[in-house]
Design a protein around this motif. Structure first.
Motif, short mmCIF file in Angstrom:
data_model
loop_
_atom_site.label_atom_id
_atom_site.label_comp_id
_atom_site.label_asym_id
_atom_site.label_seq_id
_atom_site.Cartn_x
_atom_site.Cartn_y
_atom_site.Cartn_z
N LEU A 213 -65.53 -121.78 50.96
CA LEU A 213 -64.38 -120.89 51.14
C LEU A 213 -63.18 -121.38 50.34
O LEU A 213 -62.47 -120.58 49.71
N ARG A 214 -62.97 -122.69 50.34
CA ARG A 214 -61.83 -123.25 49.62
C ARG A 214 -62.00 -123.06 48.11
O ARG A 214 -61.04 -122.78 47.40
N THR B 255 -71.98 -119.29 49.66
CA THR B 255 -72.96 -120.30 50.02
C THR B 255 -74.35 -119.76 49.68
O THR B 255 -74.52 -118.55 49.46
N ASP C 165 -71.68 -126.61 54.21
CA ASP C 165 -70.43 -126.86 53.48
C ASP C 165 -69.66 -125.56 53.27
O ASP C 165 -68.95 -125.39 52.27
N GLU C 166 -69.76 -124.65 54.24
CA GLU C 166 -69.13 -123.34 54.10
C GLU C 166 -67.61 -123.47 53.95
O GLU C 166 -66.99 -122.70 53.20
N VAL C 167 -67.00 -124.43 54.62
CA VAL C 167 -65.54 -124.61 54.50
C VAL C 167 -65.17 -124.94 53.06
O VAL C 167 -64.19 -124.40 52.52
#
Length: 337
Positions: free
Chosen positions: A283-284, A289, A278-280
């Motif tokens: 980032l948001r 992470t 769920d790195e995206v």
């Protein structure tokens, strides 16, 4: 490794991150973040001398009201540290209450707030007896990373980016004084608050002939000179290093700043809110992470990683966050010294 500090997370990994660090043999403690603190009883809160706030999002700052309520009516000077905007946010919180009854207090509570900026810091004092109005203009001075420096320990910080400025902290014991229980018994001495005085004299580099009053096992007092007594009942070992990092975006600049701050820490309390898959989302949301936290710990040569501040989206599989962080730490070699 033994230490004069006893750190513990106040809440579970899915709850507000709050680190409480108590001093051994002393009625003193440090608090890193001040979110939900109901688990801390008044005697715990009354030991707090310094509060290190990463940023003023509610889950890191809402518990200050309870702390103030416990401390009101007592002579105390609480020192608080936070990032850019911290003084205004603290002043706004204080302005939310009516203080017309504080004139009845014989004892005064002072809040010394320090706002940390890259390269500088601003200090503002709020006095209970003046209804928490600022006592004067803020004092500005250069800042080189050090927040608190005492004889036995220091606290350093790094300015990071979350959704706004955020601070990470590192508490370092200069050296550790081990008190030998067997030696105390041989001399007929009891454990007690006098040991804190002995340690304070050693940290201060006091002369060997400095008088020390010790408590005996039968409740009486015995007098010694510092040098011979310390030689008989203590051993000096390297100090412990405890780091606290939360709510930081996984940017290259943040990662490098964290690695430099926490290098060779014995314990790193660090957020692991999202899985690498769920790195995206991380980032948001401007968070690390679990894998990034583990890589940071590995690169910094950290001895022990304590994961915290889990996202509620993993409420049924929180163990995966810890596992991912620890796996990434184990697989990452330490940076060259």
């Amino acid at each position: 490794m033994r230490c004069d500090f006893r750190p513990r997370l106040v809440n579970g990994p899915f709850e507000d991150p709050v680190l409480y660090v108590a001093f051994v043999y002393r009625r003193r403690a440090l608090l890193f973040d001040v979110g939900e603190i109901q688990a801390l009883v008044p005697r715990d809160l009354l030991k707090v001398s310094h509060i290190f706030v990463s940023h003023t999002h509610m889950d890191h700052f809402c518990g200050l009201d309870r702390l103030l309520r416990v401390c009101l009516g007592r002579t105390m000077n609480l020192r608080l540290f936070g990032p850019a905007g911290f003084i205004a946010n603290l002043a706004g919180k204080l302005a939310g209450y009516a203080w017309d009854l504080v004139d009845n207090y014989d004892q005064a509570l002072h809040l010394t707030a320090v706002e940390v900026l890259p390269g500088s810091r601003r200090t503002q004092v709020f006095d209970c007896r003046q209804r928490f109005a600022p006592t004067g203009p803020a004092r500005e001075e250069p800042w080189d990373g050090m927040l608190v420096e005492e004889q036995a320990f220091d606290v350093q910080a790094a300015v990071l980016e979350h959704s706004g400025p955020c601070l990470a902290f590192c508490l370092s014991e200069h050296f550790h004084i081990n008190v030998l229980t067997s030696a105390l018994q041989e001399l007929g001495l009891a454990v007690g608050p006098w040991i804190a005085g002995l340690k304070a004299a050693l940290y201060a580099g006091a002369p060997a002939g400095t008088p020390i009053t010790a408590l005996t096992r039968d409740g009486s007092q015995a007098r010694f000179e510092l040098g011979p007594l310390a030689g008989a009942i203590t051993r000096i070992t390297p100090g412990q290093k405890i780091a606290y990092v939360t709510d930081a975006a996984g940017t290259p600049a943040n990662v490098e700043a964290i690695v430099a701050l926490v290098r060779r820490a014995n314990a790193l309390y660090i957020e692991t809110p999202f899985l690498e898959q769920d790195e995206v989302l991380a980032l948001r949301r401007r968070h690390l992470t679990a894998a990034q936290a583990g890589i940071i710990a590995g690169r910094a040569g950290v001895e022990r990683l304590i994961p915290m501040h889990f996202s509620p989206r993993y409420s049924r599989c929180g163990d995966k966050l810890a596992e991912e962080a620890l796996r990434a730490m184990a697989a990452t070699p330490a940076d060259p010294a």
